[in-house]
Design an enzyme around this catalytic site. Structure first.
Site, PDB file in Angstrom:
ATOM      1  N   GLU A 103       0.831  -1.206   0.000  1.00  0.00           N
ATOM      2  CA  GLU A 103       0.000   0.000   0.000  1.00  0.00           C
ATOM      3  C   GLU A 103       0.868   1.259   0.000  1.00  0.00           C
ATOM      4  OE1 GLU A 103      -2.961  -0.309  -0.715  1.00  0.00           O
ATOM      5  OE2 GLU A 103      -3.061  -2.472  -0.394  1.00  0.00           O
ATOM      6  N   HIS A 106       1.661   2.045  -3.484  1.00  0.00           N
ATOM      7  CA  HIS A 106       0.616   2.799  -4.188  1.00  0.00           C
ATOM      8  C   HIS A 106       0.726   4.298  -3.887  1.00  0.00           C
ATOM      9  CE1 HIS A 106      -1.428  -0.470  -6.045  1.00  0.00           C
ATOM     10  NE2 HIS A 106      -1.841  -1.028  -4.921  1.00  0.00           N
TER      11      HIS A 106
END
Length: 231
Positions: A103, A106
């Site tokens: 994450e 991202h």
């Protein structure tokens, strides 16, 4: 009207992909659970690791927070927050660190304006609208016998597959960033890194399965409507 019911093409194309998708989902969850019980020697948490990866990449305006739910982890580009399930946020396992770094990957993509991510985010409102009206347009076309409307409905329906296709490089790139960050951090042994790879690879395969499902449904739709138009 076979579009909404079981038909030959559904059995041949869609059903096998659905079964494969369920198997892949099962493998992903099993792999995640397995390495959730393998704890890293340094004792660093998923939240701490995500924050460290962000700092090392010069991303200081993204926060990390805990949310409820299992496998609910995601990066919210609008609020610029990495939202980690509590198991990952507080976790010190191979799975927790892998997911947290994914994450964070991202968030770094967003900061760098990584083109596939920009394209996917821009495409979200398009696919939401198009997929929502595709069946309506298609049914009108079939009812009226309008090849133009039928083709338009198929094009609108195909946006879901396009979205899944654009998603693949975004997810694979985030996983590569995660593995690289964990290796460079020296917080995981080589064996633990291999475990993280297995977790992220299993997760990535769910996106491949989603693309396959979208393509199978699209091909089924094309074959069904082609058959109806020949009658």
């Amino acid at each position: 009207m076979p579009l909404f019911f079981i038909d030959y093409w559904y059995i041949v194309l869609v059903l096998p992909v659905m079964i494969a998708s369920l198997i892949i989902q099962g493998i992903m969850r099993s792999t995640y659970k397995k390495y959730s019980n393998v704890y890293v020697g340094t004792g660093i948490t998923g939240a701490e690791m995500a924050r460290r990866v962000l700092n090392e990449n010069g991303v200081y305006d993204v926060s990390v927070s805990a949310i409820d739910g299992e496998l609910s982890d995601h990066y919210d580009p609008r609020s610029r927050v990495i939202k980690l399930s509590r198991e990952v946020y507080n976790g010190k396992s191979v799975s927790a660190l892998g997911v947290a770094c994914h994450e964070a990957g991202h968030a770094i993509q967003h900061a760098e304006s990584y083109f596939p991510l920009v394209a996917r985010n821009s495409f979200v409102p398009v696919v939401n609208v198009c997929s929502g009206i595709s069946w309506f347009v298609l049914l009108i076309g079939l009812f009226m016998g309008s090849e133009l409307m039928i083709n338009l409905g198929i094009i609108l329906f195909s946006t879901a597959a396009i979205f899944q296709f654009i998603t693949l490089p975004v997810e694979f790139n985030a996983s590569r960033r995660a593995i690289r960050a964990l290796r460079d951090s020296n917080h995981l042994s080589d064996e633990e890194i291999q475990g993280t790879k297995k977790v992220l690879t299993a997760a990535a395969m769910t996106y491949v399965a989603a693309l396959a499902a979208s393509l199978a449904s699209l091909l089924r739709l094309i074959l069904i409507t082609r058959g109806n138009r020949r009658r």
